[in-house]
Design an enzyme around this catalytic site. Structure first.
Site, PDB file in Angstrom:
ATOM      1  N   ASN A 111      45.909  39.504  69.916  1.00  0.00           N
ATOM      2  CA  ASN A 111      46.570  40.768  69.577  1.00  0.00           C
ATOM      3  C   ASN A 111      45.571  41.920  69.523  1.00  0.00           C
ATOM      4  O   ASN A 111      44.441  41.749  69.064  1.00  0.00           O
ATOM      5  CB  ASN A 111      47.300  40.638  68.239  1.00  0.00           C
ATOM      6  CG  ASN A 111      48.364  39.550  68.305  1.00  0.00           C
ATOM      7  OD1 ASN A 111      48.753  39.110  69.377  1.00  0.00           O
ATOM      8  ND2 ASN A 111      48.811  39.100  67.140  1.00  0.00           N
ATOM      9  N   HIS A 128      41.219  40.058  73.197  1.00  0.00           N
ATOM     10  CA  HIS A 128      41.708  41.025  74.186  1.00  0.00           C
ATOM     11  C   HIS A 128      41.515  42.468  73.738  1.00  0.00           C
ATOM     12  O   HIS A 128      42.212  43.372  74.191  1.00  0.00           O
ATOM     13  CB  HIS A 128      43.184  40.738  74.509  1.00  0.00           C
ATOM     14  CG  HIS A 128      43.370  39.412  75.172  1.00  0.00           C
ATOM     15  ND1 HIS A 128      44.579  38.784  75.249  1.00  0.00           N
ATOM     16  CD2 HIS A 128      42.493  38.588  75.783  1.00  0.00           C
ATOM     17  CE1 HIS A 128      44.441  37.627  75.870  1.00  0.00           C
ATOM     18  NE2 HIS A 128      43.191  37.481  76.206  1.00  0.00           N
ATOM     19  N   GLY A 201      52.529  31.935  67.280  1.00  0.00           N
ATOM     20  CA  GLY A 201      53.052  33.118  67.948  1.00  0.00           C
ATOM     21  C   GLY A 201      52.465  33.428  69.298  1.00  0.00           C
ATOM     22  O   GLY A 201      52.344  34.587  69.683  1.00  0.00           O
ATOM     23  N   PRO A 228      58.954  29.577  67.303  1.00  0.00           N
ATOM     24  CA  PRO A 228      60.384  29.231  67.365  1.00  0.00           C
ATOM     25  C   PRO A 228      60.768  28.641  68.723  1.00  0.00           C
ATOM     26  O   PRO A 228      61.771  27.950  68.838  1.00  0.00           O
ATOM     27  CB  PRO A 228      61.091  30.572  67.151  1.00  0.00           C
ATOM     28  CG  PRO A 228      60.070  31.550  66.749  1.00  0.00           C
ATOM     29  CD  PRO A 228      58.732  31.007  67.091  1.00  0.00           C
TER      30      PRO A 228
HETATM   31  C1  BV8 Z   1      40.009  36.724  83.156  1.00  0.00           C
HETATM   32  C2  BV8 Z   1      46.013  43.231  77.228  1.00  0.00           C
HETATM   33  C3  BV8 Z   1      38.138  36.476  84.576  1.00  0.00           C
HETATM   34  C4  BV8 Z   1      46.021  43.857  76.003  1.00  0.00           C
HETATM   35  C5  BV8 Z   1      46.446  40.974  77.951  1.00  0.00           C
HETATM   36  C6  BV8 Z   1      43.535  30.123  84.681  1.00  0.00           C
HETATM   37  C7  BV8 Z   1      44.762  29.754  85.126  1.00  0.00           C
HETATM   38  C8  BV8 Z   1      45.686  30.747  85.544  1.00  0.00           C
HETATM   39  C9  BV8 Z   1      45.383  32.112  85.487  1.00  0.00           C
HETATM   40  C10 BV8 Z   1      44.170  32.478  85.030  1.00  0.00           C
HETATM   41  C11 BV8 Z   1      43.240  31.502  84.644  1.00  0.00           C
HETATM   42  N1  BV8 Z   1      42.143  32.155  84.231  1.00  0.00           N
HETATM   43  C12 BV8 Z   1      42.328  33.499  84.371  1.00  0.00           C
HETATM   44  C13 BV8 Z   1      43.561  33.722  84.842  1.00  0.00           C
HETATM   45  C14 BV8 Z   1      44.147  35.030  85.089  1.00  0.00           C
HETATM   46  C15 BV8 Z   1      44.750  35.666  83.831  1.00  0.00           C
HETATM   47  C16 BV8 Z   1      45.859  34.796  83.294  1.00  0.00           C
HETATM   48  O1  BV8 Z   1      45.698  34.041  82.360  1.00  0.00           O
HETATM   49  N2  BV8 Z   1      47.033  34.940  83.905  1.00  0.00           N
HETATM   50  C17 BV8 Z   1      48.197  34.162  83.421  1.00  0.00           C
HETATM   51  C18 BV8 Z   1      49.323  35.100  83.104  1.00  0.00           C
HETATM   52  C19 BV8 Z   1      48.630  33.202  84.442  1.00  0.00           C
HETATM   53  N3  BV8 Z   1      43.741  35.864  82.802  1.00  0.00           N
HETATM   54  C20 BV8 Z   1      42.986  36.990  82.889  1.00  0.00           C
HETATM   55  O2  BV8 Z   1      43.096  37.822  83.761  1.00  0.00           O
HETATM   56  C21 BV8 Z   1      41.949  37.171  81.796  1.00  0.00           C
HETATM   57  N4  BV8 Z   1      40.691  37.571  82.369  1.00  0.00           N
HETATM   58  O3  BV8 Z   1      40.350  35.596  83.365  1.00  0.00           O
HETATM   59  O4  BV8 Z   1      38.893  37.301  83.678  1.00  0.00           O
HETATM   60  C22 BV8 Z   1      36.886  37.199  84.741  1.00  0.00           C
HETATM   61  C23 BV8 Z   1      35.742  36.573  84.302  1.00  0.00           C
HETATM   62  C24 BV8 Z   1      34.520  37.232  84.503  1.00  0.00           C
HETATM   63  C25 BV8 Z   1      34.506  38.503  85.118  1.00  0.00           C
HETATM   64  C26 BV8 Z   1      35.704  39.127  85.495  1.00  0.00           C
HETATM   65  C27 BV8 Z   1      36.917  38.479  85.294  1.00  0.00           C
HETATM   66  C28 BV8 Z   1      42.345  38.336  80.850  1.00  0.00           C
HETATM   67  C29 BV8 Z   1      43.569  38.004  80.085  1.00  0.00           C
HETATM   68  C30 BV8 Z   1      43.909  39.158  79.108  1.00  0.00           C
HETATM   69  C31 BV8 Z   1      44.963  40.038  79.665  1.00  0.00           C
HETATM   70  N5  BV8 Z   1      45.369  41.050  78.686  1.00  0.00           N
HETATM   71  N6  BV8 Z   1      46.863  42.024  77.218  1.00  0.00           N
HETATM   72  C32 BV8 Z   1      47.357  44.396  75.646  1.00  0.00           C
HETATM   73  O5  BV8 Z   1      47.935  45.194  76.354  1.00  0.00           O
HETATM   74  O6  BV8 Z   1      47.747  44.038  74.600  1.00  0.00           O
HETATM   75  S1  BV8 Z   1      47.310  39.489  77.934  1.00  0.00           S
HETATM   76  C33 BV8 Z   1      48.715  39.681  76.903  1.00  0.00           C
HETATM   77  O7  BV8 Z   1      49.472  38.514  77.087  1.00  0.00           O
HETATM   78  C34 BV8 Z   1      48.444  39.695  75.445  1.00  0.00           C
HETATM   79  O8  BV8 Z   1      47.267  40.319  75.088  1.00  0.00           O
HETATM   80  C35 BV8 Z   1      48.377  38.245  75.075  1.00  0.00           C
HETATM   81  O9  BV8 Z   1      47.090  37.884  74.988  1.00  0.00           O
HETATM   82  C36 BV8 Z   1      48.916  37.513  76.236  1.00  0.00           C
HETATM   83  C37 BV8 Z   1      49.867  36.478  75.820  1.00  0.00           C
HETATM   84  O10 BV8 Z   1      50.888  36.987  75.121  1.00  0.00           O
HETATM   85  P1  BV8 Z   1      51.291  36.317  73.699  1.00  0.00           P
HETATM   86  O11 BV8 Z   1      50.469  36.937  72.649  1.00  0.00           O
HETATM   87  O12 BV8 Z   1      51.311  34.854  73.791  1.00  0.00           O
HETATM   88  O13 BV8 Z   1      52.727  36.941  73.631  1.00  0.00           O
HETATM   89  P2  BV8 Z   1      54.026  36.464  74.439  1.00  0.00           P
HETATM   90  O14 BV8 Z   1      54.980  37.583  74.353  1.00  0.00           O
HETATM   91  O15 BV8 Z   1      53.687  35.898  75.761  1.00  0.00           O
HETATM   92  O16 BV8 Z   1      54.539  35.239  73.551  1.00  0.00           O
HETATM   93  C38 BV8 Z   1      54.917  35.487  72.212  1.00  0.00           C
HETATM   94  C39 BV8 Z   1      55.231  34.119  71.640  1.00  0.00           C
HETATM   95  O17 BV8 Z   1      55.539  34.290  70.246  1.00  0.00           O
HETATM   96  C40 BV8 Z   1      56.434  33.454  72.295  1.00  0.00           C
HETATM   97  O18 BV8 Z   1      56.105  32.111  72.604  1.00  0.00           O
HETATM   98  C41 BV8 Z   1      57.533  33.525  71.224  1.00  0.00           C
HETATM   99  O19 BV8 Z   1      58.369  32.388  71.243  1.00  0.00           O
HETATM  100  C42 BV8 Z   1      56.707  33.548  69.948  1.00  0.00           C
HETATM  101  N7  BV8 Z   1      57.354  34.214  68.805  1.00  0.00           N
HETATM  102  C43 BV8 Z   1      58.291  35.201  68.845  1.00  0.00           C
HETATM  103  N8  BV8 Z   1      58.632  35.567  67.567  1.00  0.00           N
HETATM  104  C44 BV8 Z   1      57.876  34.797  66.725  1.00  0.00           C
HETATM  105  C45 BV8 Z   1      57.051  33.931  67.518  1.00  0.00           C
HETATM  106  N9  BV8 Z   1      56.194  33.047  66.971  1.00  0.00           N
HETATM  107  C46 BV8 Z   1      56.143  32.973  65.595  1.00  0.00           C
HETATM  108  N10 BV8 Z   1      56.881  33.783  64.771  1.00  0.00           N
HETATM  109  C47 BV8 Z   1      57.758  34.681  65.294  1.00  0.00           C
HETATM  110  N11 BV8 Z   1      58.493  35.443  64.479  1.00  0.00           N
END
Ligand code: BV8
Ligand code: ZN
Length: 261
Positions: A111, A128, A201, A228
């Site tokens: 976050n 992040h 989360g 959830p």
């Molecule tokens: C990098 C910016 C390399 C900030 C974000 C390996 C495999 C596949 C792909 C990759 C890999 N390695 C790298 C990649 C590429 C990529 C990636 O992972 N892609 C994915 C989508 C396939 N990763 C990157 O690009 C990373 N960088 O690898 O760099 C590199 C190395 C050296 C030199 C150069 C480059 C960078 C990743 C960061 C991207 N930035 N955000 C912002 O705007 O905020 S990511 C963004 O999504 C968020 O920051 C967060 O981190 C991420 C995930 O989101 P979540 O927090 O999980 O939120 P989400 O909505 O998805 O889920 C919420 C959950 O909460 C749900 O499950 C829901 O059910 C639950 N929930 C809901 N209500 C509640 C709850 N839980 C509890 N209580 C509740 N009440």
């Protein structure tokens, strides 16, 4: 347990017992947008209310997107920055902070909000980045200028310019960008030293953050997931609770013995 009160001597005795038993325990928390959902902060992927329901995440949260249209990205982060001023930590954030009274707690978060710190958590590592830090995208100098209020999201706002003529950007990590080294090193260490890892989360699909619970499991460490919804981690987690952060975290440490059987 940690936030409930008024249960008299019984609890006091048990609380001391728990404190004695937990004080040497290291609890590492991996949190995502879901822990801030009950504070009114939209998550990313929720189809209806999610931040990414209305914009293309790779367009608005990637290095390419910034290069292509910085005014669109700047407007979006200004709105999120402004929105953060009208939210408060919830019982999930507060429980994690209160655990510090009993155990050695480290918080690894995806976050960019500051709700863990506002709840009182000390050891917080932002993988992040932060919505409250800004820097030049050319010379990296920090930017401390006043930001305009943005109660309603607008399409585009030109980002300020740095004296070097670079553009001012939020100090967050976009897709395709490396994570901050110190936060990553602290996070890996916090996972490797943990006795229990609580994953709360997060949809556990963004890497390398989503690799940390896998590291914990590979170390033979107990991993407790609180969400959830099921995630790609749910099958592998030691315990996976279909509960919310504010609902499950306050009593979680006390439930652990029963949960772990
Ligand atoms: C990098 C910016 C390399 C900030 C974000 C390996 C495999 C596949 C792909 C990759 C890999 N390695 C790298 C990649 C590429 C990529 C990636 O992972 N892609 C994915 C989508 C396939 N990763 C990157 O690009 C990373 N960088 O690898 O760099 C590199 C190395 C050296 C030199 C150069 C480059 C960078 C990743 C960061 C991207 N930035 N955000 C912002 O705007 O905020 S990511 C963004 O999504 C968020 O920051 C967060 O981190 C991420 C995930 O989101 P979540 O927090 O999980 O939120 P989400 O909505 O998805 O889920 C919420 C959950 O909460 C749900 O499950 C829901 O059910 C639950 N929930 C809901 N209500 C509640 C709850 N839980 C509890 N209580 C509740 N009440
Ligand atoms: Zn500059």
């Amino acid at each position: 347990m940690l936030v409930t009160s008024g249960m008299g001597a019984g609890l006091g005795g048990r609380r001391d017992g728990l404190r004695a038993s937990l004080v040497s325990v290291q609890v590492t928390v991996l949190s995502g947008a879901g822990i801030s959902a009950e504070s009114g902060v939209p998550t990313f992927r929720d189809v209806e209310t999610g931040l990414w329901a209305k914009v293309d995440p790779y367009e608005i949260s990637s290095a390419e997107g910034w290069r292509a249209h910085p005014d669109k990205v700047w407007a979006w982060y200004l709105w999120r920055h402004y929105m953060m001023q009208s939210v408060e930590p919830n019982n999930g954030h507060r429980a994690v902070a209160a655990w510090q009274d009993y155990a050695d707690v480290h918080v690894v978060t995806q976050n960019v909000d500051n709700l863990h710190e506002r709840a009182g958590s000390k050891n917080v590592y932002h993988l992040h980045g932060s919505l409250f830090e800004f820097r030049c995208d050319r010379c990296d100098d920090a930017y401390g200028g006043v930001l305009p209020a943005m109660p309603e999201p607008v399409e585009i706002v030109d980002p300020p310019r740095c004296p070097c003529d670079g553009l001012i950007r939020p100090n967050v990590v976009w897709f395709g960008e490396a994570l901050p080294d110190d936060a990553w090193q602290n996070s890996v260490e916090a996972v490797n030293n943990a006795d229990v890892v609580v994953v709360v989360g997060t949809s556990s699909i963004v890497y390398p953050a989503a690799g940390l619970p896998e590291l914990a499991l590979a170390n033979g460490t107990v991993v407790v997931e609180v969400n959830p919804e099921r995630t790609p981690l749910s099958n592998a987690a030691t315990v996976s609770l279909r509960e919310t952060a504010a609902g499950a975290l306050p009593g979680l440490l006390q439930r652990l013995p029963a949960l772990l059987g």
